[in-house]
Design a protein around this motif. Structure first.
Motif, mmCIF file in Angstrom:
data_model
loop_
_atom_site.group_PDB
_atom_site.id
_atom_site.type_symbol
_atom_site.label_atom_id
_atom_site.label_comp_id
_atom_site.label_asym_id
_atom_site.label_seq_id
_atom_site.Cartn_x
_atom_site.Cartn_y
_atom_site.Cartn_z
ATOM 1 N N ILE A 189 15.295 -10.906 19.121
ATOM 2 C CA ILE A 189 14.098 -10.072 19.240
ATOM 3 C C ILE A 189 14.543 -8.624 19.369
ATOM 4 C CG2 ILE A 189 12.116 -9.473 20.693
ATOM 5 C CD1 ILE A 189 11.822 -12.394 21.380
ATOM 6 N N THR A 190 13.997 -7.781 18.495
ATOM 7 C CA THR A 190 14.295 -6.353 18.509
ATOM 8 C C THR A 190 13.012 -5.590 18.764
ATOM 9 O OG1 THR A 190 16.037 -6.733 16.871
ATOM 10 C CG2 THR A 190 15.344 -4.452 17.236
ATOM 11 N N ALA A 191 13.009 -4.743 19.801
ATOM 12 C CA ALA A 191 11.822 -3.951 20.135
ATOM 13 C C ALA A 191 11.758 -2.739 19.214
ATOM 14 C CB ALA A 191 11.879 -3.521 21.591
ATOM 15 N N GLU A 192 10.635 -2.589 18.496
ATOM 16 C CA GLU A 192 10.476 -1.480 17.575
ATOM 17 C C GLU A 192 9.520 -0.418 18.111
ATOM 18 O OE1 GLU A 192 9.451 -3.340 13.867
ATOM 19 O OE2 GLU A 192 11.545 -3.819 13.467
ATOM 20 N N GLY A 193 8.832 -0.719 19.212
ATOM 21 C CA GLY A 193 7.977 0.277 19.846
ATOM 22 C C GLY A 193 8.716 0.948 20.990
ATOM 23 N N GLN A 194 8.048 1.872 21.661
ATOM 24 C CA GLN A 194 8.676 2.608 22.754
ATOM 25 C C GLN A 194 8.375 1.994 24.122
ATOM 26 O OE1 GLN A 194 10.784 5.223 22.107
ATOM 27 N NE2 GLN A 194 10.425 4.515 20.019
ATOM 28 N N GLY A 195 7.616 0.918 24.159
ATOM 29 C CA GLY A 195 7.140 0.413 25.435
ATOM 30 C C GLY A 195 8.089 -0.476 26.201
ATOM 31 N N CYS A 196 9.170 -0.928 25.580
ATOM 32 C CA CYS A 196 10.069 -1.846 26.271
ATOM 33 C C CYS A 196 11.005 -1.097 27.198
ATOM 34 C CB CYS A 196 10.881 -2.651 25.261
ATOM 35 S SG CYS A 196 9.933 -3.954 24.471
#
Length: 199
Positions: free
Chosen positions: A28-35
């Protein structure tokens, strides 16, 4: 008899493989800034259908993927590995929404996101993006959402069945209405914003 000299037909080999496959690895790769910084990844997971473990997504520090966003629940969603509903097929990787503001799934840039129904399992495929939270309030922007891209170690195991390739558009009510405008973070987020406003 000469064992091992004649290869099995491909279909028989596939069935034998499916019967023995009880584990699925994925990233799983986070592409948003919220993680949270430690959760932006990519993070690799291995689930075994016999172990009943899950990957947890949410705001609480104990989650496997921590999303530090307003609108994200403490324990927002879970990814689980379930036995196949049909004999001879590999286990299914699914997401279950546990939240107030929903969990969305997006497959491909040309399809609208689909909201997962609360407490129901929705199957995940290679390249699927998980949107947390799915519903945004009027004073929120697409930056208030995390985009979690899922990649199977074996893309063939996470391939979408041919019959399901058009299911997303139907489930999401077809293409999002209205004119799509390009936003700072790209077109995909504006399309989601339009869909959220309708709910």
């Amino acid at each position: 008899k000469h064992f091992g000299t004649v290869p099995e037909p491909e279909s028989a080999q596939d069935e034998a493989m499916a019967e023995t496959a009880t584990k699925v690895g994925f990233t799983i790769t986070a592409e948003g800034q919220g993680c949270a910084p430690a959760a932006r990844g990519p993070k690799h997971f291995l689930l075994d259908v016999d172990e009943k473990k899950c990957v947890r997504i949410g705001r609480a520090p104990g989650n496997d993927i921590q999303v530090e966003l307003r609108g994200c629940s403490q324990f927002h969603a879970e990814i689980r590995l379930l036995p196949s509903e049909e004999d001879g097929l590999p286990p299914r990787l699914v997401v279950r929404d546990l939240s107030m503001n929903g969990t969305g799934l997006k497959s491909g840039d040309d399809k609208p996101a689909v909201g997962a129904k609360k407490d129901q399992d929705l199957q995940l495929y290679h390249g699927t993006q998980i949107l947390v939270p799915f519903q945004l309030k009027t004073n929120q922007t697409p930056e208030d959402r995390a985009w979690l891209k899922l990649s199977f170690d074996d893309p063939d195991m996470g391939a979408r069945p041919t019959a399901d390739r058009h299911a997303d558009g139907d489930a999401g009510g077809g293409p999002a209405p209205g004119v799509r405008k390009k936003a700072e973070n790209g077109e995909k987020e504006d399309k989601e914003e339009t869909e959220d406003d309708e709910e």
